[in-house]
Design a protein around this motif. Structure first.
Motif, PDB file in Angstrom:
ATOM      1  N   THR A 254       0.837  -1.198   0.000  1.00 11.12           N
ATOM      2  CA  THR A 254       0.000   0.000   0.000  1.00 11.12           C
ATOM      3  C   THR A 254       0.875   1.253   0.000  1.00 11.12           C
ATOM      4  O   THR A 254       1.629   1.473   0.944  1.00 11.12           O
ATOM      5  N   PRO A 255       0.786   2.068  -1.071  1.00  9.24           N
ATOM      6  CA  PRO A 255       1.520   3.334  -1.088  1.00  9.24           C
ATOM      7  C   PRO A 255       0.956   4.265  -0.023  1.00  9.24           C
ATOM      8  O   PRO A 255      -0.256   4.311   0.193  1.00  9.24           O
ATOM      9  N   ILE A 256       1.854   5.006   0.650  1.00  9.18           N
ATOM     10  CA  ILE A 256       1.448   5.908   1.728  1.00  9.18           C
ATOM     11  C   ILE A 256       1.729   7.351   1.321  1.00  9.18           C
ATOM     12  O   ILE A 256       2.843   7.692   0.922  1.00  9.18           O
ATOM     13  N   ILE A 257       0.687   8.180   1.461  1.00  8.31           N
ATOM     14  CA  ILE A 257       0.774   9.591   1.110  1.00  8.31           C
ATOM     15  C   ILE A 257       0.623  10.420   2.375  1.00  8.31           C
ATOM     16  O   ILE A 257      -0.271  10.162   3.177  1.00  8.31           O
ATOM     17  N   ASP A 258       1.512  11.404   2.533  1.00  5.01           N
ATOM     18  CA  ASP A 258       1.379  12.342   3.645  1.00  5.01           C
ATOM     19  C   ASP A 258       0.393  13.412   3.179  1.00  5.01           C
ATOM     20  O   ASP A 258       0.719  14.236   2.325  1.00  5.01           O
ATOM     21  N   LEU A 259      -0.814  13.380   3.717  1.00  6.61           N
ATOM     22  CA  LEU A 259      -1.863  14.292   3.270  1.00  6.61           C
ATOM     23  C   LEU A 259      -1.510  15.754   3.548  1.00  6.61           C
ATOM     24  O   LEU A 259      -1.829  16.630   2.762  1.00  6.61           O
ATOM     25  N   ARG A 260      -0.785  15.993   4.648  1.00  9.19           N
ATOM     26  CA  ARG A 260      -0.357  17.371   4.945  1.00  9.19           C
ATOM     27  C   ARG A 260       0.517  17.915   3.820  1.00  9.19           C
ATOM     28  O   ARG A 260       0.284  19.004   3.311  1.00  9.19           O
TER      29      ARG A 260
ATOM     30  N   THR B 257       2.527  11.645  16.230  1.00  3.79           N
ATOM     31  CA  THR B 257       2.141  11.525  17.635  1.00  3.79           C
ATOM     32  C   THR B 257       1.424  10.189  17.822  1.00  3.79           C
ATOM     33  O   THR B 257       1.229   9.441  16.866  1.00  3.79           O
ATOM     34  N   GLU B 258       1.013   9.929  19.037  1.00 11.09           N
ATOM     35  CA  GLU B 258       0.221   8.722  19.318  1.00 11.09           C
ATOM     36  C   GLU B 258      -1.095   8.722  18.557  1.00 11.09           C
ATOM     37  O   GLU B 258      -1.681   7.688  18.308  1.00 11.09           O
ATOM     38  N   GLN B 259      -1.580   9.925  18.204  1.00 11.28           N
ATOM     39  CA  GLN B 259      -2.861  10.038  17.498  1.00 11.28           C
ATOM     40  C   GLN B 259      -2.727   9.925  15.981  1.00 11.28           C
ATOM     41  O   GLN B 259      -3.730   9.785  15.289  1.00 11.28           O
ATOM     42  N   THR B 260      -1.512  10.006  15.445  1.00 12.12           N
ATOM     43  CA  THR B 260      -1.322   9.937  13.995  1.00 12.12           C
ATOM     44  C   THR B 260      -1.899   8.627  13.463  1.00 12.12           C
ATOM     45  O   THR B 260      -1.668   7.558  14.043  1.00 12.12           O
ATOM     46  N   ARG B 261      -2.646   8.715  12.383  1.00 17.78           N
ATOM     47  CA  ARG B 261      -3.287   7.531  11.802  1.00 17.78           C
ATOM     48  C   ARG B 261      -3.061   7.492  10.296  1.00 17.78           C
ATOM     49  O   ARG B 261      -2.757   8.502   9.662  1.00 17.78           O
ATOM     50  N   ILE B 262      -3.244   6.296   9.747  1.00 16.55           N
ATOM     51  CA  ILE B 262      -3.246   6.117   8.298  1.00 16.55           C
ATOM     52  C   ILE B 262      -4.668   5.719   7.918  1.00 16.55           C
ATOM     53  O   ILE B 262      -5.173   4.693   8.393  1.00 16.55           O
ATOM     54  N   LEU B 263      -5.303   6.540   7.085  1.00 19.58           N
ATOM     55  CA  LEU B 263      -6.617   6.172   6.550  1.00 19.58           C
ATOM     56  C   LEU B 263      -6.351   5.357   5.294  1.00 19.58           C
ATOM     57  O   LEU B 263      -5.728   5.843   4.353  1.00 19.58           O
ATOM     58  N   ILE B 264      -6.786   4.105   5.296  1.00 21.43           N
ATOM     59  CA  ILE B 264      -6.630   3.264   4.110  1.00 21.43           C
ATOM     60  C   ILE B 264      -7.851   3.521   3.233  1.00 21.43           C
ATOM     61  O   ILE B 264      -8.989   3.297   3.659  1.00 21.43           O
ATOM     62  N   ALA B 265      -7.601   4.025   2.037  1.00 23.83           N
ATOM     63  CA  ALA B 265      -8.691   4.436   1.154  1.00 23.83           C
ATOM     64  C   ALA B 265      -8.587   3.742  -0.195  1.00 23.83           C
ATOM     65  O   ALA B 265      -7.500   3.365  -0.635  1.00 23.83           O
ATOM     66  N   LYS B 266      -9.729   3.588  -0.835  1.00 24.51           N
ATOM     67  CA  LYS B 266      -9.779   3.075  -2.203  1.00 24.51           C
ATOM     68  C   LYS B 266     -10.042   4.291  -3.074  1.00 24.51           C
ATOM     69  O   LYS B 266     -11.099   4.916  -2.989  1.00 24.51           O
ATOM     70  N   VAL B 267      -9.040   4.672  -3.868  1.00 25.11           N
ATOM     71  CA  VAL B 267      -9.167   5.835  -4.732  1.00 25.11           C
ATOM     72  C   VAL B 267      -8.865   5.390  -6.153  1.00 25.11           C
ATOM     73  O   VAL B 267      -7.775   4.901  -6.436  1.00 25.11           O
ATOM     74  N   LYS B 268      -9.853   5.533  -7.026  1.00 19.92           N
ATOM     75  CA  LYS B 268      -9.713   5.103  -8.432  1.00 19.92           C
ATOM     76  C   LYS B 268      -9.163   3.686  -8.515  1.00 19.92           C
ATOM     77  O   LYS B 268      -8.214   3.415  -9.233  1.00 19.92           O
ATOM     78  N   GLU B 269      -9.751   2.798  -7.750  1.00 21.25           N
ATOM     79  CA  GLU B 269      -9.406   1.367  -7.752  1.00 21.25           C
ATOM     80  C   GLU B 269      -8.030   1.040  -7.173  1.00 21.25           C
ATOM     81  O   GLU B 269      -7.556  -0.084  -7.289  1.00 21.25           O
ATOM     82  N   ILE B 270      -7.348   2.017  -6.583  1.00 18.88           N
ATOM     83  CA  ILE B 270      -6.043   1.750  -5.973  1.00 18.88           C
ATOM     84  C   ILE B 270      -6.176   1.929  -4.468  1.00 18.88           C
ATOM     85  O   ILE B 270      -6.772   2.891  -3.998  1.00 18.88           O
TER      86      ILE B 270
ATOM     87  N   ILE C 178      -4.676   3.104  -1.197  1.00 20.25           N
ATOM     88  CA  ILE C 178      -3.604   3.985  -0.738  1.00 20.25           C
ATOM     89  C   ILE C 178      -3.818   4.299   0.736  1.00 20.25           C
ATOM     90  O   ILE C 178      -4.929   4.172   1.250  1.00 20.25           O
ATOM     91  N   GLY C 179      -2.738   4.696   1.401  1.00 19.87           N
ATOM     92  CA  GLY C 179      -2.827   5.124   2.786  1.00 19.87           C
ATOM     93  C   GLY C 179      -2.595   6.621   2.860  1.00 19.87           C
ATOM     94  O   GLY C 179      -1.710   7.145   2.196  1.00 19.87           O
ATOM     95  N   LEU C 180      -3.416   7.300   3.650  1.00 17.07           N
ATOM     96  CA  LEU C 180      -3.301   8.742   3.816  1.00 17.07           C
ATOM     97  C   LEU C 180      -2.946   9.040   5.268  1.00 17.07           C
ATOM     98  O   LEU C 180      -3.714   8.703   6.171  1.00 17.07           O
ATOM     99  N   ILE C 181      -1.779   9.633   5.496  1.00 19.72           N
ATOM    100  CA  ILE C 181      -1.380   9.959   6.867  1.00 19.72           C
ATOM    101  C   ILE C 181      -2.117  11.218   7.303  1.00 19.72           C
ATOM    102  O   ILE C 181      -2.068  12.245   6.614  1.00 19.72           O
TER     103      ILE C 181
END
Length: 155
Positions: free
Chosen positions: A55-61, A72-85, A87-90
């Motif tokens: 899963t490719p990871i993108i820093d949304l910021r 931080t402890e609260q940082t999360r990765i949202l795993i999303a389906k975007v155009k059939e791929i 991806i993870g969004l930090i």
């Protein structure tokens, strides 16, 4: 006639709340070790192996033009389906899932602080939260960037 409520995941970037359609979110994961990739855009942080899927990871910021921040402890990765791929969004924090009725959503003003308006679907005005910027995950990446991410996911 019954109006359709939009289920929206709420997350924070730079102390501002954003929302995205929950239908595109597959899971919310704790931050894990990301394998950096050479010669990719600066917002592509690398890849993770998520239950057997690269899963490719993108820093949304970074993608939205904000400065990077310490995890931080609260940082999360949202795993999303975007155009059939997949991806993870930090994001800084994933806080909630709420229903938003369509009449609460307005067009995005051209001059929204911090974020290019092309990435936004609209702005929701909510009594309990104030203004909520709604991201359009399908437009967070250009076609060239999607091609780059597809290559990353396949390599």
């Amino acid at each position: 006639m019954q109006e359709t409520l939009s289920k929206t995941i709420i997350f924070k970037l730079n102390n501002q709340e954003y929302g995205a359609n929950i239908a595109q979110i597959l899971s919310i994961e704790k931050l894990q070790e990301i394998v950096a990739l050479p010669q990719t855009s600066d917002f592509i942080k690398g890849i993770i192996n998520l239950r057997g899927t690269v899963t490719p990871i993108i820093d949304l910021r970074t993608r939205l033009g904000m400065k990077e921040m310490e995890e931080t402890e609260q940082t999360r990765i949202l795993i999303a389906k975007v155009k059939e791929i997949q991806i993870g969004l930090i994001v800084d924090e994933a806080t909630d899932v709420i229903d938003i009725s369509p009449e609460k959503i307005e067009q995005t003003p051209e001059l929204v602080r911090d974020v290019d308006h092309r990435y936004l679907k609209g702005v929701a005005k909510l009594e309990e939260r104030g203004m909520l910027l709604l991201l359009d995950l399908d437009h967070v990446l250009s076609m060239e960037e999607f091609t780059e991410i597809q290559q990353v996911a396949q390599d």
